[in-house]
Motif scaffolding. Structure first.
Motif, PDB file in Angstrom:
ATOM      1  N   TYR A 121       0.819  -1.192   0.000  1.00 28.15           N
ATOM      2  CA  TYR A 121       0.000   0.000   0.000  1.00 28.15           C
ATOM      3  C   TYR A 121       0.867   1.262   0.000  1.00 28.15           C
ATOM      4  N   LEU A 122       1.989   1.183   0.713  1.00 28.31           N
ATOM      5  CA  LEU A 122       2.862   2.345   0.908  1.00 28.31           C
ATOM      6  C   LEU A 122       3.227   3.048  -0.399  1.00 28.31           C
ATOM      7  N   GLY A 123       3.528   2.245  -1.427  1.00 24.10           N
ATOM      8  CA  GLY A 123       3.907   2.821  -2.710  1.00 24.10           C
ATOM      9  C   GLY A 123       2.793   3.628  -3.366  1.00 24.10           C
ATOM     10  N   GLN A 124       1.546   3.352  -2.954  1.00 24.55           N
ATOM     11  CA  GLN A 124       0.415   4.047  -3.575  1.00 24.55           C
ATOM     12  C   GLN A 124      -0.070   5.240  -2.772  1.00 24.55           C
ATOM     13  N   LEU A 125       0.421   5.380  -1.554  1.00 27.42           N
ATOM     14  CA  LEU A 125      -0.029   6.498  -0.723  1.00 27.42           C
ATOM     15  C   LEU A 125       0.714   7.771  -1.110  1.00 27.42           C
ATOM     16  N   PRO A 126       0.067   8.929  -0.918  1.00 22.35           N
ATOM     17  CA  PRO A 126       0.693  10.190  -1.302  1.00 22.35           C
ATOM     18  C   PRO A 126       1.720  10.635  -0.265  1.00 22.35           C
ATOM     19  N   VAL A 127       2.748   9.807  -0.042  1.00 17.72           N
ATOM     20  CA  VAL A 127       3.690  10.051   1.048  1.00 17.72           C
ATOM     21  C   VAL A 127       5.046  10.505   0.518  1.00 17.72           C
ATOM     22  N   ASP A 128       5.708  11.423   1.246  1.00 16.44           N
ATOM     23  CA  ASP A 128       7.033  11.920   0.863  1.00 16.44           C
ATOM     24  C   ASP A 128       8.118  11.496   1.836  1.00 16.44           C
ATOM     25  N   ILE A 129       7.729  11.327   3.107  1.00 13.61           N
ATOM     26  CA  ILE A 129       8.704  11.125   4.185  1.00 13.61           C
ATOM     27  C   ILE A 129       8.216  10.001   5.095  1.00 13.61           C
ATOM     28  N   ILE A 130       9.140   9.132   5.544  1.00 19.15           N
ATOM     29  CA  ILE A 130       8.765   8.226   6.630  1.00 19.15           C
ATOM     30  C   ILE A 130       9.664   8.497   7.831  1.00 19.15           C
ATOM     31  N   LYS A 131       9.047   8.530   9.010  1.00 19.62           N
ATOM     32  CA  LYS A 131       9.788   8.771  10.236  1.00 19.62           C
ATOM     33  C   LYS A 131       9.846   7.471  11.024  1.00 19.62           C
ATOM     34  N   ILE A 132      11.048   6.915  11.129  1.00 20.65           N
ATOM     35  CA  ILE A 132      11.226   5.635  11.811  1.00 20.65           C
ATOM     36  C   ILE A 132      10.943   5.796  13.296  1.00 20.65           C
ATOM     37  N   ASP A 133      10.067   4.949  13.812  1.00 21.52           N
ATOM     38  CA  ASP A 133       9.690   5.040  15.220  1.00 21.52           C
ATOM     39  C   ASP A 133      10.892   4.868  16.144  1.00 21.52           C
ATOM     40  N   PRO A 134      10.930   5.636  17.230  1.00 18.37           N
ATOM     41  CA  PRO A 134      12.047   5.563  18.184  1.00 18.37           C
ATOM     42  C   PRO A 134      12.278   4.169  18.761  1.00 18.37           C
ATOM     43  N   SER A 135      11.253   3.311  18.759  1.00 20.32           N
ATOM     44  CA  SER A 135      11.446   1.977  19.326  1.00 20.32           C
ATOM     45  C   SER A 135      12.458   1.164  18.495  1.00 20.32           C
ATOM     46  N   PHE A 136      12.598   1.487  17.204  1.00 22.36           N
ATOM     47  CA  PHE A 136      13.625   0.811  16.389  1.00 22.36           C
ATOM     48  C   PHE A 136      15.000   1.407  16.699  1.00 22.36           C
ATOM     49  N   VAL A 137      15.035   2.743  16.690  1.00 23.50           N
ATOM     50  CA  VAL A 137      16.301   3.455  16.918  1.00 23.50           C
ATOM     51  C   VAL A 137      16.886   3.090  18.285  1.00 23.50           C
ATOM     52  N   ALA A 138      16.006   2.881  19.268  1.00 20.13           N
ATOM     53  CA  ALA A 138      16.449   2.554  20.625  1.00 20.13           C
ATOM     54  C   ALA A 138      17.315   1.293  20.652  1.00 20.13           C
ATOM     55  N   GLY A 139      17.033   0.362  19.724  1.00 21.21           N
ATOM     56  CA  GLY A 139      17.766  -0.906  19.750  1.00 21.21           C
ATOM     57  C   GLY A 139      19.004  -0.928  18.869  1.00 21.21           C
ATOM     58  N   LEU A 140      19.299   0.206  18.219  1.00 18.24           N
ATOM     59  CA  LEU A 140      20.452   0.246  17.310  1.00 18.24           C
ATOM     60  C   LEU A 140      21.750  -0.068  18.034  1.00 18.24           C
ATOM     61  N   GLY A 141      22.429  -1.086  17.555  1.00 17.98           N
ATOM     62  CA  GLY A 141      23.714  -1.435  18.139  1.00 17.98           C
ATOM     63  C   GLY A 141      23.603  -2.408  19.296  1.00 17.98           C
ATOM     64  N   SER A 142      22.421  -2.477  19.934  1.00 21.49           N
ATOM     65  CA  SER A 142      22.293  -3.384  21.077  1.00 21.49           C
ATOM     66  C   SER A 142      21.369  -4.558  20.758  1.00 21.49           C
TER      67      SER A 142
END
Ligand code: C2E
Ligand code: MG
Ligand code: MG
Ligand code: MG
Length: 290
Positions: A189-210
């Motif tokens: 669906y994402l490819g068909q939505l009128p979207v320009d930017i995605i903001k990665i949720d902090p819950s993913f970023v929190a686990g970066l490296g760990s």
């Protein structure tokens, strides 16, 4: 007699009322007063280009100063929606923020503005007209404004919401999916939505490296965004190793306490002025990141 009955009814009902409901009702009337007494404020959190540390934009974040404590938006946005206040309040945030950023842009500081919107705000009568009017009245070019919505907004009741957001996008306004990865938006669906930017949720970023899985998922979202031609913003960057990994993944943009906290407009200005003094170039405002 009727009064007695009425009183009796309240007494019977009250013990069954959940503490949360009572709190929400109280919040609702406090909010009404807060709007009249101007207890609301807008803060701005810088978003940077992760390769250059240049500030590319700011996200407007609503603050409620009740006495000298700040009530978190997550506690009052629900009640504000239920009491019908979110639409006028959201309109106020948009105008305040557009006015401020339009002023910064007149000082030759080339930045964008992001403003958050809920499904109810988008579903309100005259939503499209009110956003267009805010741009018109403050002089902010539509291309400088991004509307942030959560995935649900585009999936639930998608027809009307998507049509309204598309109408604004036709004016040049950009659209971001906030908290990406936590909702139900299907990838197809994402490819068909009128979207320009995605903001990665902090819950993913929190686990970066760990956390291996979260690191892999973050890398996958960054790549997905790139392949779809979308700008990716990583949210909730708090530690230097998260910043390092995001840079290594070629994630284009970032936001978080390590980069800069949300702050009142004058602080954003002094940050910019300090940087301008040391860097010289308007429009090139790098933050001193590690
Ligand atoms: P959001 O749009 O995802 O905004 C980012 C939230 O993360 C903000 O919380 C920000 O202060 C916080 N944050 C930023 N960097 C970090 C970090 O490094 N670590 C941590 N732990 N947090 C970070 P805030 O201001 O409390 O806002 C919470 C949510 O309330 C927002 O999430 C947004 O969904 C909503 N919200 C805020 N202002 C508005 C508004 O004007 N209108 C609407 N409709 N919603 C708003
Ligand atoms: Mg947001
Ligand atoms: Mg977010
Ligand atoms: Mg959030």
């Amino acid at each position: 007699r009727a009064k007695e009955l009425g009183g009796g009814r309240v007494e019977v009902f009250a013990p069954h009322m959940h503490a949360d409901v009572v709190r929400r009702l109280e919040l609702g009337s406090d909010l009404q007063r807060a709007l009249a007494e101007e207890q609301f404020a807008v803060e701005f959190q810088p978003v940077v280009d992760l390769q250059t540390s240049r500030v590319t934009g700011v996200e407007a974040l609503l603050r409620w100063w009740r006495g000298n404590e700040s009530v978190p938006p997550e506690e009052f946005i629900g009640p504000a929606e239920e009491s019908g206040l979110m639409v006028p309040l959201g309109d106020w945030v948009l105008r305040e923020a557009c006015r401020e950023v339009a002023r910064w842009r007149r000082d030759a500081w080339d930045i964008g503005l992001s403003v958050n919107f809920t499904a109810r705000q988008i579903g309100a009568p005259r939503f499209v007209e009110s956003v267009a009017a805010a741009l018109e009245e403050t002089g902010l070019p539509p291309q400088a404004l991004t509307l942030e919505v959560r995935e649900e907004v585009l999936v639930e009741d998608a027809g009307q919401n998507v049509a309204r957001l598309s109408a604004l996008r036709d004016l040049g306004v950009r659209l971001a999916i906030d908290d990406f990865g936590t909702g139900y938006a299907s990838l197809a669906y994402l490819g068909q939505l009128p979207v320009d930017i995605i903001k990665i949720d902090p819950s993913f970023v929190a686990g970066l490296g760990s956390d291996e899985t979260l690191t892999l998922l973050t890398r996958t979202i960054v790549r997905l965004g790139r392949d779809l031609g979308l700008t990716v913003v990583a949210e909730g960057i708090e530690r230097p190793e998260q910043l390092e990994l995001l840079r290594a993944m070629d994630c284009p943009r970032g936001q978080g306490f390590l980069v800069a906290r949300p702050m009142a407009a004058p602080r954003v200005e002094s940050l910019v002025r300090t940087n301008l003094r040391t860097q010289g170039l308007p429009g090139e405002v790098p933050l001193p990141l590690p």
